[in-house]
Write a protein that holds these residues in place. Structure first.
Motif, PDB file in Angstrom:
ATOM      1  N   VAL A 140       4.813  -2.671   6.878  1.00 12.52           N
ATOM      2  CA  VAL A 140       5.367  -2.392   5.282  1.00 12.52           C
ATOM      3  C   VAL A 140       4.683  -3.514   3.999  1.00 12.52           C
ATOM      4  CG1 VAL A 140       7.389  -2.431   3.507  1.00 12.52           C
ATOM      5  CG2 VAL A 140       7.633  -2.364   5.891  1.00 12.52           C
ATOM      6  N   VAL A 141       3.665  -1.950   2.889  1.00 14.47           N
ATOM      7  CA  VAL A 141       2.571  -2.760   2.245  1.00 14.47           C
ATOM      8  C   VAL A 141       3.603  -2.665   0.833  1.00 14.47           C
ATOM      9  CG1 VAL A 141       0.594  -2.443   1.216  1.00 14.47           C
ATOM     10  CG2 VAL A 141       1.244  -1.502   3.705  1.00 14.47           C
ATOM     11  N   GLY A 142       3.202  -4.220   0.453  1.00 14.27           N
ATOM     12  CA  GLY A 142       3.935  -4.803  -0.412  1.00 14.27           C
ATOM     13  C   GLY A 142       5.593  -4.992  -0.272  1.00 14.27           C
ATOM     14  N   LEU A 143       6.038  -6.553  -0.835  1.00 16.70           N
ATOM     15  CA  LEU A 143       7.252  -6.767  -0.022  1.00 16.70           C
ATOM     16  C   LEU A 143       7.988  -7.166  -0.700  1.00 16.70           C
ATOM     17  CD1 LEU A 143       5.786  -8.557   3.202  1.00 16.70           C
ATOM     18  CD2 LEU A 143       7.707  -6.715   3.552  1.00 16.70           C
ATOM     19  N   ARG A 165       1.205  -9.010   1.750  1.00 10.63           N
ATOM     20  CA  ARG A 165       2.234  -9.059   0.400  1.00 10.63           C
ATOM     21  C   ARG A 165       0.921 -10.588   0.338  1.00 10.63           C
ATOM     22  NH1 ARG A 165       6.324 -13.866   0.184  1.00 10.63           N
ATOM     23  NH2 ARG A 165       7.554 -13.175  -2.081  1.00 10.63           N
ATOM     24  N   ARG A 166       0.698  -9.910  -1.939  1.00 13.22           N
ATOM     25  CA  ARG A 166      -0.373 -10.886  -2.323  1.00 13.22           C
ATOM     26  C   ARG A 166      -0.408 -12.736  -1.564  1.00 13.22           C
ATOM     27  NH1 ARG A 166       0.048  -9.079  -8.833  1.00 13.22           N
ATOM     28  NH2 ARG A 166       2.383  -9.347  -7.928  1.00 13.22           N
ATOM     29  N   SER A 167       0.588 -13.149  -1.533  1.00  8.99           N
ATOM     30  CA  SER A 167       1.114 -14.309  -1.313  1.00  8.99           C
ATOM     31  C   SER A 167       0.600 -15.106   0.723  1.00  8.99           C
ATOM     32  CB  SER A 167       2.318 -15.318  -2.086  1.00  8.99           C
ATOM     33  OG  SER A 167       3.414 -14.664  -1.319  1.00  8.99           O
ATOM     34  N   GLY A 205      -6.571   4.274  -4.880  1.00  9.65           N
ATOM     35  CA  GLY A 205      -7.202   4.302  -3.490  1.00  9.65           C
ATOM     36  C   GLY A 205      -6.965   3.609  -2.735  1.00  9.65           C
ATOM     37  N   MET A 206      -6.397   2.944  -2.227  1.00 11.09           N
ATOM     38  CA  MET A 206      -5.910   1.393  -1.171  1.00 11.09           C
ATOM     39  C   MET A 206      -6.360   1.842  -0.121  1.00 11.09           C
ATOM     40  SD  MET A 206      -3.663  -1.510  -1.423  1.00 11.09           S
ATOM     41  CE  MET A 206      -3.669  -2.549  -0.502  1.00 11.09           C
ATOM     42  N   VAL A 207      -5.224   3.593  -0.354  1.00 13.37           N
ATOM     43  CA  VAL A 207      -5.768   3.540   1.427  1.00 13.37           C
ATOM     44  C   VAL A 207      -6.864   5.098   1.086  1.00 13.37           C
ATOM     45  CG1 VAL A 207      -3.579   5.051   2.300  1.00 13.37           C
ATOM     46  CG2 VAL A 207      -3.002   3.261   1.191  1.00 13.37           C
ATOM     47  N   ASN A 223       4.269   7.362   2.152  1.00 17.75           N
ATOM     48  CA  ASN A 223       3.948   6.821   0.872  1.00 17.75           C
ATOM     49  C   ASN A 223       5.079   7.111  -0.411  1.00 17.75           C
ATOM     50  OD1 ASN A 223       3.345   5.943  -2.089  1.00 17.75           O
ATOM     51  ND2 ASN A 223       1.989   7.157  -1.765  1.00 17.75           N
ATOM     52  N   VAL A 224       6.344   5.853  -1.047  1.00 13.61           N
ATOM     53  CA  VAL A 224       7.355   6.501  -1.685  1.00 13.61           C
ATOM     54  C   VAL A 224       6.643   5.073  -3.087  1.00 13.61           C
ATOM     55  CG1 VAL A 224       9.247   6.138  -0.278  1.00 13.61           C
ATOM     56  CG2 VAL A 224       8.254   4.156  -0.548  1.00 13.61           C
ATOM     57  N   ALA A 225       4.997   4.348  -2.886  1.00 11.80           N
ATOM     58  CA  ALA A 225       5.374   3.598  -4.252  1.00 11.80           C
ATOM     59  C   ALA A 225       4.730   4.896  -4.918  1.00 11.80           C
ATOM     60  CB  ALA A 225       3.729   3.041  -3.240  1.00 11.80           C
TER      61      ALA A 225
HETATM   62  P1  NAD Z   1       8.128  -5.350  -6.848  1.00 16.20           P
HETATM   63  O1  NAD Z   1       7.526  -6.267  -8.037  1.00 16.20           O
HETATM   64  O2  NAD Z   1       9.970  -5.533  -6.073  1.00 16.20           O
HETATM   65  O3  NAD Z   1       7.812  -4.757  -5.798  1.00 16.20           O
HETATM   66  C1  NAD Z   1       6.342  -4.796  -5.495  1.00 16.20           C
HETATM   67  C2  NAD Z   1       5.433  -6.255  -4.676  1.00 16.20           C
HETATM   68  O4  NAD Z   1       4.310  -5.393  -4.196  1.00 16.20           O
HETATM   69  C3  NAD Z   1       5.580  -7.614  -5.577  1.00 16.20           C
HETATM   70  O5  NAD Z   1       6.238  -7.857  -4.532  1.00 16.20           O
HETATM   71  C4  NAD Z   1       3.576  -6.778  -5.705  1.00 16.20           C
HETATM   72  O6  NAD Z   1       3.498  -8.124  -5.667  1.00 16.20           O
HETATM   73  C5  NAD Z   1       3.654  -5.859  -4.810  1.00 16.20           C
HETATM   74  N1  NAD Z   1       2.240  -6.201  -4.493  1.00 16.20           N
HETATM   75  C6  NAD Z   1       1.081  -6.355  -5.795  1.00 16.20           C
HETATM   76  N2  NAD Z   1       0.549  -5.424  -4.903  1.00 16.20           N
HETATM   77  C7  NAD Z   1      -0.241  -5.865  -3.859  1.00 16.20           C
HETATM   78  C8  NAD Z   1      -1.390  -5.879  -2.828  1.00 16.20           C
HETATM   79  N3  NAD Z   1      -2.431  -5.341  -3.405  1.00 16.20           N
HETATM   80  N4  NAD Z   1      -0.712  -6.287  -2.126  1.00 16.20           N
HETATM   81  C9  NAD Z   1       0.336  -5.972  -0.870  1.00 16.20           C
HETATM   82  N5  NAD Z   1       0.929  -6.314  -2.058  1.00 16.20           N
HETATM   83  C10 NAD Z   1       1.283  -6.189  -4.049  1.00 16.20           C
HETATM   84  O7  NAD Z   1       8.499  -3.202  -7.202  1.00 16.20           O
HETATM   85  P2  NAD Z   1       9.189  -2.222  -6.457  1.00 16.20           P
HETATM   86  O8  NAD Z   1      10.415  -2.113  -6.957  1.00 16.20           O
HETATM   87  O9  NAD Z   1       9.517  -2.701  -4.729  1.00 16.20           O
HETATM   88  O10 NAD Z   1       8.661  -1.066  -6.870  1.00 16.20           O
HETATM   89  C11 NAD Z   1       7.207  -1.006  -6.027  1.00 16.20           C
HETATM   90  C12 NAD Z   1       6.650  -0.204  -6.552  1.00 16.20           C
HETATM   91  O11 NAD Z   1       7.402   1.595  -6.052  1.00 16.20           O
HETATM   92  C13 NAD Z   1       7.152   0.568  -8.299  1.00 16.20           C
HETATM   93  O12 NAD Z   1       5.859  -0.151  -8.852  1.00 16.20           O
HETATM   94  C14 NAD Z   1       6.850   1.859  -8.275  1.00 16.20           C
HETATM   95  O13 NAD Z   1       5.358   2.659  -8.609  1.00 16.20           O
HETATM   96  C15 NAD Z   1       7.340   2.513  -6.537  1.00 16.20           C
HETATM   97  N6  NAD Z   1       8.266   3.423  -7.104  1.00 16.20           N
HETATM   98  C16 NAD Z   1       8.736   4.471  -6.269  1.00 16.20           C
HETATM   99  C17 NAD Z   1       9.608   4.940  -6.479  1.00 16.20           C
HETATM  100  C18 NAD Z   1      10.157   6.120  -5.856  1.00 16.20           C
HETATM  101  O14 NAD Z   1      11.005   7.365  -6.548  1.00 16.20           O
HETATM  102  N7  NAD Z   1       9.313   7.035  -4.760  1.00 16.20           N
HETATM  103  C19 NAD Z   1      11.066   4.390  -7.232  1.00 16.20           C
HETATM  104  C20 NAD Z   1      10.970   2.732  -7.284  1.00 16.20           C
HETATM  105  C21 NAD Z   1       9.551   2.306  -6.895  1.00 16.20           C
END
Ligand code: NAD
Length: 308
Positions: A140-143, A165-167, A205-207, A223-225
């Motif tokens: 899971v990319v982005g936690l 996760r960044r940290s 463009g990371m992927v 991809n749900v991002a």
């Molecule tokens: P969030 O802010 O709670 O979480 C995003 C996380 O990603 C943060 O912890 C951040 O530090 C981390 N992050 C940032 N850059 C990163 C990187 N390079 N590598 C790894 N992690 C990284 O936000 P969220 O509510 O979880 O939503 C995330 C994203 O998902 C939103 O910005 C939005 O674009 C997308 N989203 C899409 C839908 C949809 O309907 N498909 C719904 C909600 C959110």
């Protein structure tokens, strides 16, 4: 900041019926009004909107009804001293369930049976095609909200969950947390790679082709991002070449996805129209967040989900 009016921009209709949302907000401390293009804003105004309009920066505070605020000119808000808040925190359950549904569909082959059903065909899978999520690895990319919503549910199904996760700090239900500089290592052994990070300069463009090369040939991309975190040409090429097995895509570089896009044509690609967070109670979730922040402005407390 003293809020005298909550102006609900008609663009919220992209994700919920505006009337229901206005009704859900009606017990706020300030009067609520539905507005459209051409409306002017000033001090005392809070605006709730799906997208940005230039006139919004004259208001005191603007709330985006989406988690991703990448389409908002954050610098302009900051320069104008206008507060901008987003709706992160409410999509963990909806998107978490949708991602598990994508993974179960692909593993248990439901998409193939549904396709065959349309042709009234009793179509059996090849022996080795179906698999269980139990025991498979998901990265899971982005936690954040989304990523944890996915991680908790995937772990409950017996999946091995790793993440980026960044940290690099530990996260519950995630066995290994990688930092972004180890992205390729993180995705290398995963059967599913789930993208749940925001669209930023760093993630755009990371992927790309090298990422698809790093992935397993039997792996699926989810991809749900946001669409632009994936290089779509590289994705199509990877699917064509069999570098990966398939994908579940909710977001695209251009939305709606063009009828000409090759992504529609792959048997192993699920396309959904940016609805992974859809629910018939979205108006209630967002209204609760806006009401909470209206109360905070009155109390002089810092706003929840403040971007700038
Ligand atoms: P969030 O802010 O709670 O979480 C995003 C996380 O990603 C943060 O912890 C951040 O530090 C981390 N992050 C940032 N850059 C990163 C990187 N390079 N590598 C790894 N992690 C990284 O936000 P969220 O509510 O979880 O939503 C995330 C994203 O998902 C939103 O910005 C939005 O674009 C997308 N989203 C899409 C839908 C949809 O309907 N498909 C719904 C909600 C959110």
């Amino acid at each position: 900041m003293h809020i005298e009016r909550i102006a609900v921009d008609e663009s919220v209709g992209r994700v919920m019926p505006p009337g229901l949302f206005v009704e859900a907000l009606s017990n706020s401390d300030a009067p609520v009004e539905l507005v459209d293009e051409g409306e002017a804003f000033g001090p005392g105004d809070a605006v709730v909107s799906f997208g940005h309009r230039d006139a919004f920066v004259e208001a005191d505070w603007v709330h985006c009804v989406r988690a991703g605020y990448d389409e908002f000119p954050v610098d302009a808000y900051e320069a104008a001293g206008t507060a901008l808040t987003n709706s992160t925190g409410v999509h963990g359950t909806t998107v978490g369930e949708t991602v598990v549904a994508y993974m179960l569909t692909l593993a248990r082959r439901l998409h193939a049976y549904r396709d065959a059903q349309r042709d009234r065909e009793w179509d059996l899978p090849r022996y080795k095609e179906p698999f269980t999520l139990d025991g498979e690895r998901v990265c899971v990319v982005g936690l954040g909200t989304l990523g944890r919503g996915v991680a908790d549910r995937a772990a409950a199904l017996g999946m091995e969950v790793v993440g980026v996760r960044r940290s690099g700090d530990p996260v519950e239900n995630v066995s290994t947390v990688f930092t972004p500089d180890r992205f390729h290592e993180a995705i290398a052994d995963a059967r599913f790679v789930v993208l749940a990070m925001p669209l930023t300069e760093e993630t755009a463009g990371m992927v790309d082709a090298p990422a698809f090369e790093a992935m397993r040939e039997d792996a699926y991309l989810v991809n749900v991002a946001r669409g632009p975190v994936v290089d779509e040409d590289d994705l199509v090429a990877a699917l064509d070449r069999g570098d990966i097995a398939g994908a579940a895509l909710d977001v695209f570089a251009e939305e709606p996805l063009s009828a000409e896009s090759p992504l529609w044509n792959f048997d192993e690609v699920l396309v959904t129209p940016h609805v992974s967070a859809a629910t018939g109670k979205y108006h209630e979730d967002i209204a609760a967040l806006v009401r909470e922040n209206v109360e905070k402005t009155a109390a002089g407390d810092p706003l929840t989900n403040r971007v700038v």
